[in-house]
Design a protein around this motif. Structure first.
Motif, PDB file in Angstrom:
ATOM      1  N   ALA A 159     -11.343  16.417  -6.648  1.00 11.97           N
ATOM      2  CA  ALA A 159     -11.015  15.332  -5.726  1.00 11.97           C
ATOM      3  C   ALA A 159     -11.803  15.420  -4.431  1.00 11.97           C
ATOM      4  CB  ALA A 159      -9.521  15.357  -5.412  1.00 11.97           C
ATOM      5  N   TYR A 160     -12.129  16.596  -4.036  1.00 10.63           N
ATOM      6  CA  TYR A 160     -12.541  16.728  -2.655  1.00 10.63           C
ATOM      7  C   TYR A 160     -13.778  17.600  -2.487  1.00 10.63           C
ATOM      8  CZ  TYR A 160     -11.786  17.203   2.362  1.00 10.63           C
ATOM      9  OH  TYR A 160     -11.920  17.173   3.705  1.00 10.63           O
ATOM     10  N   ASP A 171      -4.332  13.697  -1.972  1.00  9.91           N
ATOM     11  CA  ASP A 171      -5.333  12.752  -2.455  1.00  9.91           C
ATOM     12  C   ASP A 171      -4.593  11.496  -2.889  1.00  9.91           C
ATOM     13  OD1 ASP A 171      -7.788  11.751  -3.100  1.00  9.91           O
ATOM     14  OD2 ASP A 171      -7.749  12.555  -5.140  1.00  9.91           O
ATOM     15  N   TYR A 172      -5.001  10.346  -2.406  1.00  2.50           N
ATOM     16  CA  TYR A 172      -4.312   9.090  -2.704  1.00  2.50           C
ATOM     17  C   TYR A 172      -2.798   9.217  -2.538  1.00  2.50           C
ATOM     18  CZ  TYR A 172      -8.718   7.314  -4.372  1.00  2.50           C
ATOM     19  OH  TYR A 172     -10.013   6.907  -4.434  1.00  2.50           O
ATOM     20  N   GLY A 173      -2.380   9.879  -1.489  1.00  2.00           N
ATOM     21  CA  GLY A 173      -0.954   9.954  -1.190  1.00  2.00           C
ATOM     22  C   GLY A 173      -0.186  10.957  -2.023  1.00  2.00           C
ATOM     23  N   ARG A 174      -0.857  11.658  -2.922  1.00  3.91           N
ATOM     24  CA  ARG A 174      -0.181  12.638  -3.771  1.00  3.91           C
ATOM     25  C   ARG A 174      -0.604  14.030  -3.378  1.00  3.91           C
ATOM     26  NH1 ARG A 174       1.691   9.868  -8.344  1.00  3.91           N
ATOM     27  NH2 ARG A 174       0.051   8.346  -8.614  1.00  3.91           N
ATOM     28  N   GLY A 201      -8.149   8.509   3.858  1.00  2.55           N
ATOM     29  CA  GLY A 201      -7.157   7.645   3.221  1.00  2.55           C
ATOM     30  C   GLY A 201      -6.220   8.385   2.290  1.00  2.55           C
ATOM     31  N   ALA A 202      -6.208   9.703   2.383  1.00 10.25           N
ATOM     32  CA  ALA A 202      -5.348  10.468   1.481  1.00 10.25           C
ATOM     33  C   ALA A 202      -3.897  10.454   1.942  1.00 10.25           C
ATOM     34  CB  ALA A 202      -5.852  11.901   1.376  1.00 10.25           C
ATOM     35  N   GLY A 203      -3.653  10.028   3.167  1.00  8.98           N
ATOM     36  CA  GLY A 203      -2.280   9.970   3.662  1.00  8.98           C
ATOM     37  C   GLY A 203      -1.931  11.101   4.610  1.00  8.98           C
ATOM     38  N   ARG A 206       3.184   9.493  -1.904  1.00 12.73           N
ATOM     39  CA  ARG A 206       4.021   9.441  -3.116  1.00 12.73           C
ATOM     40  C   ARG A 206       4.666  10.791  -3.344  1.00 12.73           C
ATOM     41  NH1 ARG A 206       1.111   5.249  -6.552  1.00 12.73           N
ATOM     42  NH2 ARG A 206      -0.696   4.806  -5.255  1.00 12.73           N
ATOM     43  N   VAL A 255       0.837  -1.198   0.000  1.00 10.98           N
ATOM     44  CA  VAL A 255       0.000   0.000   0.000  1.00 10.98           C
ATOM     45  C   VAL A 255       0.869   1.243   0.000  1.00 10.98           C
ATOM     46  CG1 VAL A 255      -1.861   1.213   1.167  1.00 10.98           C
ATOM     47  CG2 VAL A 255      -1.663  -1.277   1.358  1.00 10.98           C
ATOM     48  N   GLN A 256       0.701   2.066  -1.021  1.00 18.43           N
ATOM     49  CA  GLN A 256       1.490   3.283  -1.116  1.00 18.43           C
ATOM     50  C   GLN A 256       0.724   4.393  -0.389  1.00 18.43           C
ATOM     51  OE1 GLN A 256       4.417   3.002  -2.970  1.00 18.43           O
ATOM     52  NE2 GLN A 256       5.078   5.008  -2.229  1.00 18.43           N
TER      53      GLN A 256
END
Lengths: 333, 263, 354
Positions: free
Chosen positions: B257-258, B235-238, B48-50, B29, B25-26
């Motif tokens: 995204a949000y 968002d998603y780790g970015r 879950g965006a990190g 990034r 799971v990344q």
């Protein structure tokens, strides 16, 4: 791979230790194999008890300190019942008692303490240990008892042609080791292939998820503890027939703890491999390292096997806390 | 905003190209952003965006596989969290991580541990410096207790307090460290409107009175837009957005995204 | 005099941080100490000293030691009798080989040696948590059992492996009669309890409890796990080392190998579970319980006219211990000390509970 070097170093040291008696000519090959076989036989029993331990830990998160007490209790039950009825019936009756015990433990100890921290559950099994020790001796008595499996005990010489002097094996030892190995294999299959086994594994992975798909948690716990009880009984009978049924059995059986540390707490394969490693390791250490130590430090006798397993587990904890086959655990914050 | 007592200064924390993975799971990034002295910096993003992982990387709970953190000119990427704490960064937790068995007072006093130096022997005898130290830090802690208005709960085991108050004790413990940089992980999660208002006031007061630089994660967009100087969007780790609240509000990627998913 | 704190206002932090902030508690403590030091020796028989009070005092000291580690720092140990053994054998050899040392110095040195060994076996706690640590401490137990039975130097080459000690001497005072032993032990225990209280209510105590309650958060606020855990192991082993030396010299006098076996370790754990984890007072309760129960089980059936054998009563004691552990874990995980605290709270509010 860089981080694996302590594990590799420890493994290499163990292998060198294993090879030394032969390499230095301290032992003949025949005697060496005898010791090795003896270690493997003890190891199979460790594997067996450790398997019961690992099953309980997987399914209910309980570090079952009472495993040793269960072995003693079961052995006492068989020994005393066998005085009145045939051995096979004594074993059947004792099995029933262990199942009843599993049921009681589930009801009285596990159910009220569900979702408690691991350390609390460990302490609860400490209570079970006390209780079983007291209860067992009250009901069954506290002398040394014998279990006679009815197998001839005379040693047999095998492989005489291959080695000078051959290898001495005790027929009974050999048979019971086979039985134990069969049981280990059977349990492994049961756990991997049957529906109950799948349910057990589901519970082990996630209590709540398993419950939500309709797996009856309490039921599973009773089964698991019964299996562990039965395993304890087999180990108790075998050890009892060799060492006599006495209080020290509980301490011998406690060696399942270092075994599971070595193998990895939640791993079936780990319990088996760990048991064999410790069985062989401590026997080798006792026979070959013991006299060297006694001489070097002027000790009053050997007895290394009393602590070898624990110290090995301790070293293992330092270099590889998750054990040989365990999963690495990540703490989420 | 009115003129502030501590005007925003230079960069004190720079996150550069941080990537973090748990097994497959990344979580993050190549995230980069910076934090300036005395500002209130928000990190937002969907679940879950990190975001929490980002805080955990900054204060050394997780060690990123790639990238570095530069704090006060010093670079690190695998510092343990107690070393990070010693360099002046403190934090609060999303799911309360208070010391349940201890009283409110002891929880906050524990936050002073880095500043207490007497040796074990003096503590054992509780004489001279050890006793003086206890009393000195008690005074400092009492100031924080007054500041956060939790006087009435000093001697109560923290586990018995309602959620909103526990959040306040968490903040008090972080403040007791007198941090230069304070990380807040969803300080207002699960609070009602009044509690949120109180908490906003405390956060702004901390920033204003002590000049503490603040990085906070928050879900309530109104709060974020009101109190933060600049916002990072994950968002998603970015990283998908970075700038003043107004910039971010106008950013199409962020809206998609949000904010696009209106609540 | 009612148990009230009305009108006792604290105007300084120093007075608020006293050990016993309520005036009545302070009076009670003074009376209790006076009774223990003066009253008890006047009314108690040698039998009660030897079979009840002396073991109680020493076991309390050991239980406090274990409690500091398990109850305050949250690190489990199933092998603390090992540190008692280290203390006992260290004291034996110090007295034997450096006879001019004052016994108090011997005690402290024995404790320090135990502390060093404790740190050694505490090192795994830095990498592993909770359950795994149980096995590491078992290693300490079995290794020490073996070492003191087999390495002849420790027992000064005694033929049977058992060692004898002479009564201890302090500044010309020979601690020989039961009363003298009692007074000496009581004084030691009072001092050590005070020290333990200072530790747990101070800076280091907060670090220990923080590690226990939430180790990740503890590290985030700057607590070094290495320091917190190893100091807990050291102090805990120190206490047990001193207790072990006293157990050997004052209670047993002479002892066989395996006098400090797994059973003793388990009993120590039992004391803190029943008495109350994370409570010094609980250590007293737990020790009192484990000393008194077997004696009660021996005596009560005789009073009732249905004598049972000593073996039966010993087994019965084990069963009761086991059942009580489970009972307390389920019903009151904080043990007797918590029940005491609840009682005190009720008394404070009585007769107006609302």
């Amino acid at each position: 791979m860089r981080k694996n070097w302590p594990v590799l170093a420890l493994g290499a040291a163990l292998l060198v230790g294993l090879a030394l008696p032969l390499a230095t000519g301290a032992s003949s090959l025949g005697f060496y194999i005898e010791v090795l076989l003896g270690g493997l036989m003890t190891g199979v029993l460790y594997s067996l008890v450790a398997l019961g331990f690992a099953l309980i830990f997987k399914a209910s998160g309980v570090f079952n300190f009472a495993q040793g007490a269960m072995v003693l209790f079961a052995a006492l039950a068989v020994a005393r019942l066998a005085e009145a009825v045939p051995l096979w019936l004594a074993i059947v009756l004792a099995t029933a008692i262990m199942v009843a015990l599993a049921w009681v433990i589930e009801r009285v100890v596990l159910r009220p303490l569900v979702n408690q921290e691991g350390v609390t559950l460990l302490m609860a099994t400490l209570g079970v240990t006390y209780f079983l020790d007291g209860f067992g001796q009250t009901v069954w008595g506290s002398d040394i008892y014998k279990i006679d499996l009815g197998i001839a005990k005379e040693p047999v010489m095998i492989l005489e042609k291959l080695f000078e002097g051959g290898i001495l094996v005790n027929k009974e030892d050999f048979l019971v080791a086979m039985v134990a190995a069969g049981l280990v294999a059977g349990l492994t299959l049961f756990f991997q292939k049957t529906a109950t086994g799948r349910a057990l594994r589901a519970v082990a992975d996630d209590h709540q998820a398993a419950q939500s798909v309709g797996i009856p948690l309490n039921h599973i716990w009773v089964i698991i503890w019964s299996v562990a009880g039965f395993v304890a009984l087999v180990a108790g009978v075998i050890w009892g027939s060799q060492l006599g049924v006495q209080f020290s059995l509980a301490q011998v059986a406690l060696k399942a703890l270092p075994v599971v540390i070595l193998g990895g707490f939640t791993s079936i394969a780990g319990a088996i491999v760990g048991g064999l490693i410790i069985g062989v390791g401590e026997k080798m250490a006792e026979v070959f390292l013991g006299p060297v130590l006694v001489k070097a430090f002027d000790l009053a006798g050997g007895g290394i096997e009393n602590w070898f397993a624990y110290v090995l587990a301790l070293l293992f904890l330092l270099v590889r806390p998750e054990g040989l086959f365990g999963e690495k655990h990540i703490d989420r914050v | 905003m009115t003129a502030r007592a501590h005007p925003i200064g230079g960069v004190i924390l720079a996150v550069e190209g941080v990537s973090l993975a748990f097994g497959g799971v990344q979580a993050l990034r190549e995230v980069s952003f910076d934090v300036r002295e005395h500002e209130v910096r928000a990190i937002i993003g969907p679940n879950g965006a990190g975001k929490s992982s980002m805080l955990n990387v900054i204060n050394g709970v997780y060690h990123p596989q790639q990238g570095t953190i530069r704090y006060l000119g010093r670079e690190y990427h695998d510092m343990d969290s107690h070393e990070v704490a010693a360099s002046g960064i403190s934090r609060t937790f999303q799911n309360l991580a208070l010391f349940k068995g201890m009283t409110v007072l002891d929880n906050i006093m524990a936050g002073r541990n880095l500043k207490m130096r007497t040796n074990l022997l003096l503590q054992a005898l509780r004489i001279g410096p050890a006793l003086r130290e206890e009393l000195e830090h008690r005074e400092a802690v009492e100031r924080i207790i007054d500041f956060l208005e939790i006087q009435a709960y000093r001697k109560i085991p923290v586990g018995r307090l309602p959620y909103g108050l526990q959040k306040r004790v968490d903040l008090a413990r972080a403040l007791a460290m007198e941090p230069r940089l304070l990380l807040l992980d969803e300080p207002m999660a699960g609070m009602n409107v009044e509690e949120k208002q109180d908490m906003c006031r405390f956060i702004l007061d901390v920033n204003d009175q002590f000049g503490t630089t603040i990085v906070l994660i928050e879900h309530d967009m109104g709060v974020v837009m009101d109190i933060s100087d600049r916002v990072v969007v994950l968002d998603y780790g970015r990283k998908i957005g970075d700038g003043t609240p107004d910039d971010v509000r106008a950013n199409q990627a962020v809206i998609d995204a949000y904010l696009g998913v209106s609540h | 005099m009612l148990y009230r704190e009305n009108g006792q206002f604290k105007s300084t932090y120093a007075s608020d941080q006293q050990m016993l902030p309520i005036a009545q508690d302070r009076v009670f403590m003074v009376l209790l100490l006076a009774f223990a030091f003066i009253g008890v020796p006047l009314v108690t028989s040698d039998y009660v000293f030897l079979s009840l009070l002396i073991p109680f005092l020493i076991l309390t000291l050991a239980a406090i030691g274990l409690n500091l580690l398990v109850g305050y720092c949250g690190q489990i140990s199933i092998g603390h009798a090992a540190f008692m053994a280290v203390g006992a054998y260290a004291a034996y050899n110090l007295v034997l080989r450096v006879p001019q040392l004052n016994f108090l110095v011997v005690l402290l040195l024995a404790g320090l040696i135990a502390a060093v060994i404790g740190v050694l076996f505490g090192i795994p706690s830095l990498r592993i948590k909770g359950l795994y640590l149980a096995v590491a401490t078992l290693a300490a137990q079995f290794f020490s059992d073996w070492m003191f039975a087999r390495v002849k130097w420790f027992t000064n080459y005694a033929h049977s492996g058992s060692v004898q000690t002479a009564p201890i001497e302090l500044f010309g005072w020979t601690v020989e009669t039961p009363v003298e032993k009692y007074l000496f032990l009581l004084a030691v225990l009072v001092v050590f309890t005070l020290v333990a209280k200072n530790l747990v209510r101070g800076h280091i105590g907060r670090e220990w409890m923080a590690m226990r309650d939430m180790d990740v958060a503890a590290e985030v606020i700057g607590i070094r796990p290495v320091y917190a855990k190893l100091t807990a192991f050291a102090v805990s082993a120190f206490y047990c080392g001193v207790a072990g030396a006293l157990w050997g010299f004052v209670y047993l006098g002479s002892w066989e190998p395996l006098a400090f076996n797994l059973n003793l370790s388990l009993n120590l754990l039992f004391m803190i579970i029943i008495g109350g984890m994370g409570s010094l007072l609980g250590s007293y309760f737990g020790a009192a319980f484990i000393v008194a129960l077997p004696i009660l089980l021996d005596q009560v059936p005789i009073w009732l006219g249905v004598p049972i054998s000593t073996a039966t009563s010993a087994h019965l004691a084990l069963m009761i211990f086991g059942a009580l552990i489970v009972f307390f874990l389920i019903v009151e995980p904080h043990g007797l000390a918590r029940l005491w605290a609840i009682g005190k709270e009720k008394l404070r509010l009585w007769p107006f509970p609302h």
